[in-house]
Design an enzyme around this catalytic site. Structure first.
Site, short mmCIF file in Angstrom:
data_model
loop_
_atom_site.label_atom_id
_atom_site.label_comp_id
_atom_site.label_asym_id
_atom_site.label_seq_id
_atom_site.Cartn_x
_atom_site.Cartn_y
_atom_site.Cartn_z
CE LYS A 101 3.27 9.58 -0.52
NZ LYS A 101 3.24 8.19 -0.20
CB SER A 107 -8.98 9.44 1.85
OG SER A 107 -7.93 10.34 2.14
CD GLU A 128 -9.46 9.21 -10.87
OE1 GLU A 128 -10.63 8.80 -10.85
OE2 GLU A 128 -8.93 9.70 -11.86
CD GLU A 144 -13.85 5.22 1.04
OE1 GLU A 144 -13.07 6.10 1.44
OE2 GLU A 144 -13.84 4.76 -0.10
CD1 TRP A 178 -3.07 2.38 1.95
CD2 TRP A 178 -4.41 0.61 1.65
NE1 TRP A 178 -4.21 2.58 2.70
CE2 TRP A 178 -5.05 1.51 2.54
CE3 TRP A 178 -5.08 -0.58 1.31
CZ2 TRP A 178 -6.31 1.28 3.08
CZ3 TRP A 178 -6.33 -0.82 1.85
CH2 TRP A 178 -6.93 0.11 2.72
CB CYS A 207 -12.33 3.55 -4.47
SG CYS A 207 -12.04 2.99 -6.14
CE1 TYR A 237 -0.91 20.02 1.34
CE2 TYR A 237 -0.77 18.14 -0.14
CZ TYR A 237 -0.85 18.64 1.13
OH TYR A 237 -0.86 17.79 2.20
P1 NAD Z 1 -4.93 8.28 1.59
O1 NAD Z 1 -5.66 9.47 1.08
O2 NAD Z 1 -4.61 8.20 3.02
O3 NAD Z 1 -3.53 8.12 0.83
C1 NAD Z 1 -3.44 8.12 -0.57
C2 NAD Z 1 -2.07 8.64 -0.95
O4 NAD Z 1 -1.96 9.99 -0.51
C3 NAD Z 1 -0.92 7.87 -0.30
O5 NAD Z 1 0.16 7.77 -1.19
C4 NAD Z 1 -0.57 8.75 0.88
O6 NAD Z 1 0.76 8.63 1.31
C5 NAD Z 1 -0.83 10.14 0.33
N1 NAD Z 1 -1.13 11.10 1.39
C6 NAD Z 1 -1.69 10.85 2.62
N2 NAD Z 1 -1.76 11.98 3.33
C7 NAD Z 1 -1.26 12.97 2.56
C8 NAD Z 1 -1.07 14.37 2.75
N3 NAD Z 1 -1.39 14.97 3.88
N4 NAD Z 1 -0.54 15.10 1.73
C9 NAD Z 1 -0.19 14.50 0.57
N5 NAD Z 1 -0.32 13.17 0.35
C10 NAD Z 1 -0.86 12.42 1.33
O7 NAD Z 1 -5.75 7.02 1.09
P2 NAD Z 1 -5.42 5.47 1.38
O8 NAD Z 1 -5.83 5.18 2.78
O9 NAD Z 1 -4.05 5.15 0.94
O10 NAD Z 1 -6.41 4.73 0.36
C11 NAD Z 1 -7.75 4.54 0.64
C12 NAD Z 1 -8.62 5.59 -0.03
O11 NAD Z 1 -8.36 5.58 -1.43
C13 NAD Z 1 -10.09 5.33 0.12
O12 NAD Z 1 -10.74 6.52 0.48
C14 NAD Z 1 -10.50 4.88 -1.27
O13 NAD Z 1 -11.85 5.11 -1.58
C15 NAD Z 1 -9.60 5.66 -2.13
N6 NAD Z 1 -9.49 5.07 -3.46
C16 NAD Z 1 -10.12 5.71 -4.51
C17 NAD Z 1 -10.07 5.18 -5.79
C18 NAD Z 1 -10.74 5.89 -6.96
O14 NAD Z 1 -10.39 5.60 -8.10
N7 NAD Z 1 -11.68 6.78 -6.74
C19 NAD Z 1 -9.37 3.99 -6.02
C20 NAD Z 1 -8.74 3.35 -4.95
C21 NAD Z 1 -8.82 3.92 -3.66
#
Ligand code: NAD
Length: 496
Positions: A190, A244, A266, A399, A166, A301, A254
């Protein structure tokens, strides 16, 4: 660039009716009829009730995506035809910059000045870059005997699922979609449950731009439901994921438990900015250090959330960084004068506040932190700077994804490198030095996907972005991103 003021943006926001349907061969409600409220974190108000998809919707999206891929209208179109299609989508985005910028601001609490100047136009620019690149990528002819011709081509994978977070809702989606579509795949996007609106609008814009049916689907819904169903689906060929580290690990599980699909994660970061004691312009460095952690309310990130500074300049620099943190105006993201908006949700604010408390208990000296009183929602946090924190402390290893900076004073360059590299992550790093030799030698020793020397969070569509270790290994942007969405195929013709 727009010169609108807060009232103009509020007025424009009133005129927007967000798209709330999923997109599977056109606009659809979820099969179950379920919806989920998406909330404006700046006010706490419900913005829209969005289709809440589940595994049945995912099945439908995969069927559609596969059918479109097999039909070949997009996958086998000439590179120039696909380029024209991507340019048309980019044009639609450019025609709707205000709307898309507003959707991300309202949905995720991002500053309008950023979404309007960076996220929305940047997304169109990335699409155009891939459109212009894709007919310049050649295959290979392998060295064989004269009796053979071995041609190596890049083939699209088929159905690609893009699961995004997000913090940059539109831009993260485009980082994935642009190269995946350019390569000829069908894509199922998604979005995060916290910020689905710009993705839903993007699906409409792509259809208006003539993208063939089924080539792009958007399935909003819960991560553990929709994300998992995509990750476990036997007819999804690859998952490109940003989020994350914890969720990235799940996608690998999966894949292992289903069809061994490719997973390109990422993930998170705990990046350091190293400041060596030869820097002359401490104001410039302090501006960079503050921008490196407080931009987008720390929800980046690659945010440099740890300042590793050599003792010779530490006191003077810390004073300037703390002054900058204290001077940040926390407020309405639709007000162009706001320095820092809210965090994305009350849930995320609670997590950040809890980590701020942990950090305060682990630090020798605490500046800022906590909720800003009197705001419309409990999502506005103050920047926090923590001094005297052990590099191994929880706050220096976790983080936060919020505006929290820990400061670590070191004596030697070796110590600086050890502290900078001393987390489970390796996404990005910053380095400030006036010494050319030190710039080269220390940058080389910093373990990170991108090292920004004398600048902040260097990023361009032409350079790969991603990390090592717990930050994942996928690379977005640049021609290298095409590697994720294509497979090498050898066609060997024997004519001996
Ligand atoms: P998140 O991992 O909670 O969610 C990311 C996506 O995964 C969302 O669409 C979410 O609905 C989905 N998701 C969540 N739980 C899931 C599950 N059990 N099975 C399958 N899909 C699932 O992360 P967030 O809170 O949305 O975003 C923040 C994180 O994103 C931080 O850790 C940040 O560092 C990372 N991020 C990384 C980069 C990069 O390029 N490395 C860029 C932006 C953000």
């Amino acid at each position: 660039m727009t010169e609108k003021n807060r009232e103009d943006w509020i007025e424009l926001a009133r005129e927007i009716t967000p798209t709330t349907t999923a997109w599977i061969d056109g606009p659809v409600a979820s099969r179950s009829g379920a919806t989920r409220a998406t909330v404006n974190p700046a006010t706490g108000a419900v913005l829209a009730e969005v289709a809440e998809c589940d595994e049945h919707d995912v099945d439908a999206a995969v069927t559609t995506a596969r059918r479109a891929f097999d039909a070949g209208g997009w996958a086998t179109a000439s590179p120039r035809e696909r380029a024209a299609g991507l340019h048309r989508i980019a044009q639609r985005i450019e025609d709707g910059l205000d709307e898309l910028a507003l959707l991300d601001s309202l949905d995720a609490g991002k500053r309008i000045v950023d979404t309007r100047a960076i996220d929305a136009p940047g997304s169109a620019a990335i699409l155009r870059w891939y459109a212009e690149s894709l007919d310049k990528v050649y295959g290979e002819v392998a060295p064989t005997s004269a009796a053979d011709l071995a041609v190596v081509t890049r083939e699209p994978l088929g159905v690609v699922a893009a699961v995004v977070p997000w913090n940059y809702p539109l831009e993260m989606a485009i980082w994935k979609l642009a190269p995946a579509l350019a390569a000829g795949n069908s894509v199922i996007l998604k979005p995060s449950e916290d910020s689905p609106l710009s993705a839903l609008r993007l699906a409409e814009l792509a259809a208006e731009a003539g993208l063939p049916e089924g080539v792009l689907s958007v399935v909003p819904g819960a991560g553990p439901v929709v994300g998992q169903a995509l990750g476990r689906h036997h007819d999804v060929d690859a998952v490109t994921f940003t989020g994350s580290t914890e969720t990235a690990r799940l996608f690998q599980v999966y894949a292992g438990q289903s069809n061994l699909k490719q997973v390109w994660p990422e993930a998170g970061g705990k990046s350091a900015v190293v400041v060596l004691d030869d820097v002359a312009d401490l104001d410039l460095v302090a501006d960079g250090v503050a921008a490196g952690i407080f931009t987008n309310t720390g929800q980046v990130c690659s945010a440099t959330s740890r300042l590793v500074v050599q003792r010779g300049v530490a006191d003077a620099l810390i004073e300037k960084v703390v002054a900058r943190a204290n001077a940040i105006t926390v407020g309405d993201p639709l007000d162009p004068a706001t320095g820092m908006g809210p965090v994305v949700s009350e849930r995320q604010a609670a997590r950040v506040l809890s980590l701020m408390e942990t950090g305060a208990a682990e630090a020798r000296e605490v500046h800022g932190g906590g909720l800003v009183p009197g705001m419309p929602a409990p999502t506005y946090v103050r920047p926090q700077v923590l001094l005297g924190v052990d590099p191994a402390a929880r706050i220096a290893q976790t983080e936060v994804f919020g505006p929290v900076l820990t400061v670590h004073v070191v004596d030697t360059v070796d110590e600086a490198v050890a502290v900078a590299n001393g987390t489970p992550y390796a996404l990005a790093a910053g380095l400030w030095t006036d010494g050319l030799t030190r710039a080269h030698s220390v940058a080389r020793r910093l373990r990170a996907g991108t090292v920004s020397v004398n600048c902040v969070d260097a990023l361009d569509v032409a350079t790969p972005f991603g990390g090592f270790r717990g930050s994942g290994y996928g690379r977005d942007l640049s021609l290298h991103a095409l590697d994720k969405f294509t497979g090498l195929k050898t066609t060997w013709i024997h004519h001996g």
